[in-house]
Write a protein that holds these residues in place. Structure first.
Motif, short mmCIF file in Angstrom:
data_model
loop_
_atom_site.label_atom_id
_atom_site.label_comp_id
_atom_site.label_asym_id
_atom_site.label_seq_id
_atom_site.Cartn_x
_atom_site.Cartn_y
_atom_site.Cartn_z
N UNK A 65 0.85 -1.19 0.00
CA UNK A 65 0.00 0.00 0.00
C UNK A 65 0.89 1.23 0.00
N UNK A 66 0.48 2.26 -0.71
CA UNK A 66 1.19 3.53 -0.71
C UNK A 66 0.52 4.51 0.24
N UNK A 67 1.32 5.30 0.97
CA UNK A 67 0.77 6.21 1.97
C UNK A 67 1.36 7.61 1.83
N UNK A 68 0.46 8.61 1.87
CA UNK A 68 0.85 10.01 1.94
C UNK A 68 0.28 10.61 3.22
N UNK A 69 0.99 11.61 3.76
CA UNK A 69 0.46 12.36 4.90
C UNK A 69 0.86 13.83 4.73
N UNK A 70 -0.07 14.70 5.09
CA UNK A 70 0.20 16.13 5.09
C UNK A 70 -0.22 16.70 6.43
N UNK A 79 2.75 20.25 -0.25
CA UNK A 79 3.74 19.87 0.76
C UNK A 79 3.30 18.58 1.45
N UNK A 80 4.20 17.60 1.52
CA UNK A 80 3.87 16.30 2.10
C UNK A 80 4.80 15.99 3.27
N UNK A 81 4.21 15.63 4.38
CA UNK A 81 4.99 15.22 5.55
C UNK A 81 5.52 13.80 5.35
N UNK A 82 4.68 12.92 4.77
CA UNK A 82 5.11 11.58 4.37
C UNK A 82 4.79 11.44 2.89
N UNK A 83 5.78 11.04 2.09
CA UNK A 83 5.63 11.04 0.64
C UNK A 83 5.76 9.62 0.09
N UNK A 84 4.63 8.98 -0.15
CA UNK A 84 4.58 7.67 -0.81
C UNK A 84 5.34 6.59 -0.04
N UNK A 85 5.09 6.50 1.25
CA UNK A 85 5.66 5.45 2.09
C UNK A 85 5.02 4.11 1.71
N UNK A 86 5.84 3.08 1.56
CA UNK A 86 5.34 1.74 1.25
C UNK A 86 4.99 1.00 2.54
N UNK A 87 3.76 0.48 2.62
CA UNK A 87 3.32 -0.35 3.73
C UNK A 87 3.04 -1.74 3.18
N UNK A 88 3.63 -2.77 3.79
CA UNK A 88 3.40 -4.14 3.33
C UNK A 88 2.53 -4.88 4.33
N UNK A 89 1.51 -5.55 3.80
CA UNK A 89 0.59 -6.28 4.68
C UNK A 89 1.14 -7.68 4.97
N UNK A 121 3.26 10.23 -6.56
CA UNK A 121 2.73 11.45 -7.16
C UNK A 121 3.86 12.33 -7.66
N UNK A 122 3.64 12.97 -8.79
CA UNK A 122 4.58 13.95 -9.27
C UNK A 122 4.51 15.21 -8.40
N UNK A 123 5.55 16.00 -8.38
CA UNK A 123 5.57 17.24 -7.62
C UNK A 123 4.44 18.16 -8.09
N UNK A 124 3.64 18.65 -7.14
CA UNK A 124 2.56 19.56 -7.46
C UNK A 124 1.30 18.89 -7.98
N UNK A 125 1.27 17.55 -8.00
CA UNK A 125 0.13 16.83 -8.55
C UNK A 125 -0.55 15.98 -7.49
N UNK A 126 -1.84 15.71 -7.68
CA UNK A 126 -2.58 14.78 -6.82
C UNK A 126 -3.13 13.62 -7.64
N UNK A 127 -2.60 13.44 -8.85
CA UNK A 127 -3.14 12.46 -9.79
C UNK A 127 -2.21 11.26 -9.94
#
Length: 300
Positions: A65-70, A79-89, A121-127
């Motif tokens: 799973x990918x995770x973002x946090x702001x 601005x992202x506090x956590x940028x695409x952290x990988x979580x494995x189940x 995510x690319x810089x400045x994008x939410x897509x």
């Protein structure tokens, strides 16, 4: 001596400044955010509106799973506090590295998605670009075709687990074959007709903030997953995960490969929505090579 004392004082100040800056782990453009000593732990579940996972309402060991946090109130696109952290189940969600809440009273907004994409995510994008597999006949490809999203907002620092409740963002077609006069249901089951969804878009863009799906592309044939079983004088069990899109008889159809013959069933005009499934009932006879199919209403 005065000169030596002065140099010693400067050296101590320089060391102090270096220590202060090395303690700052997370940095965003407008401010430096210090981490606290409280780690962030996660749990995950899947809402059961539509079961497109192999395990229906849960993840499987090895799923990523990918995770973002702001910081709450900050846009994911800036601005992202956590940028695409990988979580494995693995029974629990295990992050690729331990992450901590920010110091002080700052709260976090979390956005998570499945399956994980290394580029994020690319810089400045939410897509995010999303896609489905064209051969969904294997369990691995079927699961890889799914796309799920979870959000949790305004979460303050604590030792409580952050619970991520995922929703399916794609759509599913379930196929039911209704044998017509002269056809034997058991013989049909043994012959195991192959189902292909033809002309459906397999790629698109997904906005993690708005939930909007756009730029659908790469129309292709998609091989269905599942195994046939008998139910009320019909065959059921084949399904296809598709990107939400408009379907009509001019562009999409269901193709059935059966006993060496190829049968085509045009799709009735319909919009396939996120997090929904529809049943296509096809009246099937080897005497007709163009079949009649009815797309049912939305199922929960």
């Amino acid at each position: 001596m005065d000169k030596q004392k002065h140099l010693k004082t400067l050296s101590s100040q320089s060391f102090l400044i270096a220590v202060l800056f090395s303690a700052c782990v997370n940095q965003i453009e407008t401010e430096i955010v210090k981490e606290s000593s409280i780690p962030i732990n996660f749990s995950a579940g899947i809402k059961q509106a539509v079961s497109t996972r192999v395990t229906d309402a849960g993840f499987e060991n090895g799923d990523k799973i990918g995770l973002f946090a702001t910081l709450t109130g900050t846009s994911l696109g800036t601005e992202r506090y956590i940028d695409n952290l990988s979580l494995e189940y693995n029974s629990i969600l295990v992050p690729e590295k331990t992450v901590f809440y920010p110091e002080g009273n700052a709260a976090l907004d979390f956005t998570a998605y499945y399956p994980y994409q290394q580029d994020g995510l690319q810089t400045g994008s939410t897509v995010l670009p999303i896609s489905v597999q064209t051969d969904q006949s294997t369990a691995k490809n079927h699961s890889a075709s799914d796309f799920l999203v979870a959000t949790q907002n305004n979460i303050s620092s604590s030792n409580e687990v952050v619970s991520l409740s995922f929703r399916h963002r794609l759509s599913k077609l379930k196929v039911t074959l209704v044998p017509q006069e002269g056809e034997n249901l058991e013989e049909m089951l043994k012959s195991s007709p192959k189902i292909v969804a033809s002309g459906f878009f397999t790629k698109a863009d997904y906005d993690l903030i708005s939930g909007e799906i756009s730029n659908t592309s790469a129309a292709a044939d998609i091989i269905a997953s599942g195994e046939w079983t008998q139910a009320d004088e019909t065959l059921v069990g084949k399904e296809i995960i598709v990107i939400p899109q408009h379907a009509d008889a001019d562009n999409q159809s269901i193709i059935i490969e059966w006993n060496g013959g190829i049968y085509t069933c045009p799709i009735s005009k319909i919009d396939l929505e996120s997090n929904t499934q529809r049943v296509i009932k096809i009246a099937i006879s080897q005497a007709d090579h163009t079949l009649a199919g009815i797309v049912g209403e939305i199922e929960s």
